[in-house]
Design a protein around this motif. Structure first.
Motif, PDB file in Angstrom:
ATOM      1  N   THR A  45      55.731 -39.815  41.104  1.00  0.00           N
ATOM      2  CA  THR A  45      56.110 -38.689  41.957  1.00  0.00           C
ATOM      3  C   THR A  45      55.272 -38.592  43.228  1.00  0.00           C
ATOM      4  OG1 THR A  45      54.616 -37.227  40.737  1.00  0.00           O
ATOM      5  CG2 THR A  45      56.900 -37.364  39.977  1.00  0.00           C
ATOM      6  N   ASP A  46      54.294 -39.448  43.401  1.00  0.00           N
ATOM      7  CA  ASP A  46      53.420 -39.396  44.577  1.00  0.00           C
ATOM      8  C   ASP A  46      54.035 -40.268  45.674  1.00  0.00           C
ATOM      9  OD1 ASP A  46      51.437 -39.089  46.381  1.00  0.00           O
ATOM     10  OD2 ASP A  46      49.901 -40.191  45.272  1.00  0.00           O
ATOM     11  N   THR A  47      54.799 -39.641  46.565  1.00  0.00           N
ATOM     12  CA  THR A  47      55.484 -40.375  47.637  1.00  0.00           C
ATOM     13  C   THR A  47      54.805 -40.211  48.983  1.00  0.00           C
ATOM     14  OG1 THR A  47      56.937 -38.476  48.009  1.00  0.00           O
ATOM     15  CG2 THR A  47      57.696 -40.183  46.467  1.00  0.00           C
ATOM     16  N   GLY A  48      53.581 -39.746  49.005  1.00  0.00           N
ATOM     17  CA  GLY A  48      52.867 -39.594  50.265  1.00  0.00           C
ATOM     18  C   GLY A  48      52.418 -40.925  50.832  1.00  0.00           C
ATOM     19  N   GLU A  49      52.014 -40.883  52.103  1.00  0.00           N
ATOM     20  CA  GLU A  49      51.591 -42.109  52.765  1.00  0.00           C
ATOM     21  C   GLU A  49      50.142 -42.427  52.417  1.00  0.00           C
ATOM     22  OE1 GLU A  49      50.385 -40.079  57.063  1.00  0.00           O
ATOM     23  OE2 GLU A  49      52.244 -41.220  56.855  1.00  0.00           O
ATOM     24  N   ALA A  50      49.804 -43.696  52.483  1.00  0.00           N
ATOM     25  CA  ALA A  50      48.448 -44.202  52.209  1.00  0.00           C
ATOM     26  C   ALA A  50      47.938 -44.908  53.454  1.00  0.00           C
ATOM     27  CB  ALA A  50      48.440 -45.144  51.008  1.00  0.00           C
ATOM     28  N   VAL A  51      46.664 -44.706  53.759  1.00  0.00           N
ATOM     29  CA  VAL A  51      46.042 -45.283  54.944  1.00  0.00           C
ATOM     30  C   VAL A  51      45.032 -46.327  54.496  1.00  0.00           C
ATOM     31  CG1 VAL A  51      44.742 -44.818  57.049  1.00  0.00           C
ATOM     32  CG2 VAL A  51      46.361 -43.117  56.183  1.00  0.00           C
ATOM     33  N   TYR A  52      45.134 -47.533  55.048  1.00  0.00           N
ATOM     34  CA  TYR A  52      44.247 -48.638  54.716  1.00  0.00           C
ATOM     35  C   TYR A  52      43.545 -49.118  55.984  1.00  0.00           C
ATOM     36  CZ  TYR A  52      46.783 -48.925  50.275  1.00  0.00           C
ATOM     37  OH  TYR A  52      47.339 -48.633  49.051  1.00  0.00           O
ATOM     38  N   ARG A  53      42.332 -49.576  55.809  1.00  0.00           N
ATOM     39  CA  ARG A  53      41.557 -50.187  56.895  1.00  0.00           C
ATOM     40  C   ARG A  53      41.311 -51.645  56.553  1.00  0.00           C
ATOM     41  NH1 ARG A  53      40.797 -48.543  61.824  1.00  0.00           N
ATOM     42  NH2 ARG A  53      38.729 -49.491  61.818  1.00  0.00           N
ATOM     43  N   THR A  54      41.616 -52.535  57.515  1.00  0.00           N
ATOM     44  CA  THR A  54      41.453 -53.954  57.276  1.00  0.00           C
ATOM     45  C   THR A  54      40.944 -54.626  58.539  1.00  0.00           C
ATOM     46  OG1 THR A  54      42.607 -56.000  56.699  1.00  0.00           O
ATOM     47  CG2 THR A  54      43.869 -54.329  57.862  1.00  0.00           C
ATOM     48  N   ARG A  55      40.167 -55.683  58.337  1.00  0.00           N
ATOM     49  CA  ARG A  55      39.710 -56.506  59.451  1.00  0.00           C
ATOM     50  C   ARG A  55      40.587 -57.733  59.654  1.00  0.00           C
ATOM     51  NH1 ARG A  55      33.327 -57.339  58.627  1.00  0.00           N
ATOM     52  NH2 ARG A  55      34.104 -58.109  56.623  1.00  0.00           N
ATOM     53  N   ASP A  56      41.533 -57.921  58.765  1.00  0.00           N
ATOM     54  CA  ASP A  56      42.440 -59.055  58.876  1.00  0.00           C
ATOM     55  C   ASP A  56      43.577 -58.716  59.842  1.00  0.00           C
ATOM     56  OD1 ASP A  56      43.493 -61.491  58.505  1.00  0.00           O
ATOM     57  OD2 ASP A  56      44.031 -61.242  56.396  1.00  0.00           O
ATOM     58  N   LEU A  57      44.245 -59.733  60.334  1.00  0.00           N
ATOM     59  CA  LEU A  57      45.373 -59.520  61.235  1.00  0.00           C
ATOM     60  C   LEU A  57      46.540 -58.933  60.462  1.00  0.00           C
ATOM     61  CD1 LEU A  57      45.236 -62.835  63.294  1.00  0.00           C
ATOM     62  CD2 LEU A  57      44.323 -60.598  63.919  1.00  0.00           C
ATOM     63  N   VAL A  58      47.245 -57.996  61.084  1.00  0.00           N
ATOM     64  CA  VAL A  58      48.344 -57.329  60.394  1.00  0.00           C
ATOM     65  C   VAL A  58      49.519 -58.287  60.175  1.00  0.00           C
ATOM     66  CG1 VAL A  58      49.448 -56.497  62.504  1.00  0.00           C
ATOM     67  CG2 VAL A  58      49.690 -55.194  60.384  1.00  0.00           C
ATOM     68  N   LYS A  59      49.577 -59.381  60.933  1.00  0.00           N
ATOM     69  CA  LYS A  59      50.665 -60.341  60.738  1.00  0.00           C
ATOM     70  C   LYS A  59      50.565 -61.046  59.389  1.00  0.00           C
ATOM     71  CE  LYS A  59      48.376 -64.280  62.990  1.00  0.00           C
ATOM     72  NZ  LYS A  59      48.459 -65.267  64.091  1.00  0.00           N
ATOM     73  N   ASN A  60      49.419 -60.993  58.738  1.00  0.00           N
ATOM     74  CA  ASN A  60      49.262 -61.601  57.414  1.00  0.00           C
ATOM     75  C   ASN A  60      49.708 -60.681  56.286  1.00  0.00           C
ATOM     76  OD1 ASN A  60      48.137 -63.900  58.595  1.00  0.00           O
ATOM     77  ND2 ASN A  60      46.066 -63.029  58.543  1.00  0.00           N
ATOM     78  N   LEU A  61      50.194 -59.482  56.610  1.00  0.00           N
ATOM     79  CA  LEU A  61      50.624 -58.541  55.583  1.00  0.00           C
ATOM     80  C   LEU A  61      51.950 -58.985  54.973  1.00  0.00           C
ATOM     81  CD1 LEU A  61      50.287 -55.811  54.100  1.00  0.00           C
ATOM     82  CD2 LEU A  61      51.509 -54.747  56.006  1.00  0.00           C
ATOM     83  N   ARG A  62      52.028 -58.981  53.646  1.00  0.00           N
ATOM     84  CA  ARG A  62      53.246 -59.282  52.905  1.00  0.00           C
ATOM     85  C   ARG A  62      53.461 -58.180  51.878  1.00  0.00           C
ATOM     86  NH1 ARG A  62      53.219 -62.202  56.493  1.00  0.00           N
ATOM     87  NH2 ARG A  62      53.566 -64.468  56.635  1.00  0.00           N
TER      88      ARG A  62
END
Length: 566
Positions: free
Chosen positions: A8-25
């Motif tokens: 039931t938790d449909t809220g947004e989550a915030v992440y911090r990363t030093r990697d390039l966002v193009k590597n997100l899958r």
């Protein structure tokens, strides 16, 4: 039956990363929930809660593999990866329907896709940051109120409503004139456009939406059956916002379609990004460490390795001050006028930078009741830099020190000023933080007429020379008499002072005993050492005088004196 098996938790989550966002899958899985599948899964949960054996696990695996077909799909989506829907396939197939260069590019991509093996998706598709969906979709259509699992509707906040009207990209942005004249600092009647453009933070975000076509298998490609599954945003500085969050072993989300025949779908979101190997992670850490080291060396090359030191025989004095508050005064709407005096004499010379202002005035402040007093909180900042130069060596312990003179005034509704009090503050001679409260007084003219004039038309006796608060600058004598001068005690002003001193070593180590009482030894870091040395020298003189007095006394009194000394 299945009310306890949903996330039931449909809220947004915030992440911090030093990697390039193009590597997100992101791996997204949607599965239609039928009555048979729901009952089978409920029975499996009951069996697994009673016994955790191998047979039960095999039954769950066989059941999950038996529901494949048009009612489920699993896909791994990359950042800003374009996956066409059935509606877009039919729309961009005709070149005449393409209006923008992007749509023409989509037309060519679809041609190349048909010549290849075809698209790998059927129900799941994406809208990238360049699509019209991302830039023009109203905010209420991006909500999960009616399509995701919870039936309770979520309304956008004040900030969210105004963020929807802002541009997602900083193209063709023009300066907006707020319509407030420069002379008018405060806008008492702000418009809605003024609030939206000045009170809302406009961070440039890139957005991507993962969608799904939840229509029947034979009616795919209808816009009313499109459903928003996942929204991904990033600001390009390492912040990634995902809504809803990854399941990570938790229950799937529930999607409820609209219409007369409501259907239930399961949504599972997982992070499918490639995990970095340990040797690659160590190599990346070393690269970051070398980069930070080079950046630190670059900053050191700009700043320099050594601080700028004053010449020999010069003390550099820095003070950052704050006029905190004033209390105990008769009238309201107070403001303070202050002046800093750098004294000069035959022994020493104080000087400041050429363009440094040595006076200032605070803003007008209304008082606020705090306890039994009415306090005006100014929080007015000021700073001062001065250099002390000594040309002569003197045995005198007194030397001139900078003084801050201030005058407290009040302002009524007719713009009439009244003098509320005078005061002064000596600059601290010890580095560090100091909180000082200075009491004030004002000249008093006898008679009722002076009080009536002060109340009705403003004005009061004032000092022509502010230095009269302490020692007048024109005074040359030895004694200062103020007999007959009438004054009245008023309120007090509180200061916060942060002082720093910078000086070279003024005296040599082997000449320290001879120059212990000189002016330069009391400056810089020698102020405390000079005070201790003066006490020790006074004790030696007193002891020497006592010994000389004992030598002149009769012998019968020496024994009693020695006992008293012990």
């Amino acid at each position: 039956i299945m009310t306890d098996c949903w996330n039931t938790d449909t809220g947004e989550a915030v992440y911090r990363t030093r990697d390039l966002v193009k590597n997100l899958r992101v791996k997204v899985r949607v599965e239609k929930v039928t009555s048979t599948a729901a009952l089978s899964q409920h029975l499996q949960h009951q069996v697994l809660s009673q016994q955790q054996d191998t047979g039960a696990m095999e039954m769950q695996t066989l059941s999950s593999q038996g529901q494949r077909g048009d009612n489920e799909e699993e896909l791994v989506v990359g950042w800003q990866e374009k996956l066409f829907s059935q509606y877009e396939m039919e729309l961009f197939e005709n070149k005449a329907a393409c209006q923008t260069p992007l749509e023409c590019q989509y037309h060519l991509d679809l041609k190349a896709l048909k010549r290849a093996k075809g698209r790998r998706n059927r129900r799941i598709f994406t809208y990238t940051d360049n699509d019209r969906y991302t830039n023009s979709l109203p905010f209420n259509q991006l909500q999960y109120s009616s399509i995701l699992l919870n039936t309770s509707k979520s309304w956008p906040t004040f900030l969210a409503e105004r963020m929807t009207s802002l541009r997602h990209r900083g193209q063709d942005q023009q300066k907006i004139d707020c319509g407030v004249p420069k002379a008018k600092i405060i806008n008492w009647e702000p418009t809605e456009e003024f609030v939206r453009n000045t009170h809302v933070v406009n961070n440039l975000m890139q957005t991507m939406h993962i969608m799904a076509d939840l229509g029947p298998p034979e009616k795919l490609g209808q816009k009313e059956n499109e459903c928003l599954l996942v929204t991904i945003k990033t600001d390009g500085s390492g912040t990634v916002i995902i809504k809803p969050d990854f399941n990570e072993g938790r229950e799937p989300y529930r999607i409820v379609t609209e219409g007369e025949k409501k259907e239930f779908w399961r949504l599972t979101v997982e992070n499918a990004s490639t995990v970095m190997k340990p040797d690659e992670r160590d190599r990346e850490q070393n690269i970051y460490k070398d980069l930070y080291t080079q950046h630190t060396d670059y900053l050191n090359s700009l700043v320099g390795q050594e601080f700028e030191m004053p010449p020999v025989g010069v003390l550099r004095y820095f003070m950052n001050g704050e006029i905190v508050s004033a209390k105990g005064f008769e009238y309201d709407n107070l403001y303070i006028h202050f002046t800093m005096e750098l004294p000069t004499s035959s022994l020493a010379d104080w000087s400041g930078p050429p363009h440094q202002p040595l006076s200032g005035v605070t803003h007008t402040c209304r008082t606020k009741p705090v306890g039994r007093d009415d306090v005006a909180f100014f929080s007015h900042l000021f700073s001062c830099e001065a250099s002390y130069t000594c040309d002569k060596e003197s045995e005198e312990a007194f030397f001139p020190w900078p003084v801050l003179y201030f005058k407290v005034l009040s302002l009524d509704s007719w713009q009439r000023c009244r003098t509320e009090g005078y005061g002064y503050l000596l600059f601290p001679d010890i580095p560090g933080k100091h909180t000082i409260t200075c009491h004030t007084w004002r000249p008093l003219q006898s008679g009722t007429g002076s009080a009536l004039r002060r109340f009705f038309i403003g004005g009061s006796p004032e000092l022509e020379d502010h230095s009269y608060v302490r020692i007048p600058g024109t005074f040359k004598g030895e004694r200062l008499s103020r007999f007959g001068f009438c004054s009245e005690t008023t309120g007090s002003v509180t200061f916060n002072l942060h002082c720093m001193q910078q000086a070279r070593s003024f005296v040599d180590a082997n000449m320290l005993k001879k120059k212990r009482q000189r002016v330069l030894n009391q400056l810089g870091g020698f102020s405390q050492q000079g005070a201790v040395s003066s006490v020790q020298e006074a004790f030696r003189r007193a002891r020497r005088k006592m010994q000389e007095a004992q030598e002149n006394l009769p012998k019968e009194l020496i024994s009693s004196t020695s006992q008293l000394q012990i």
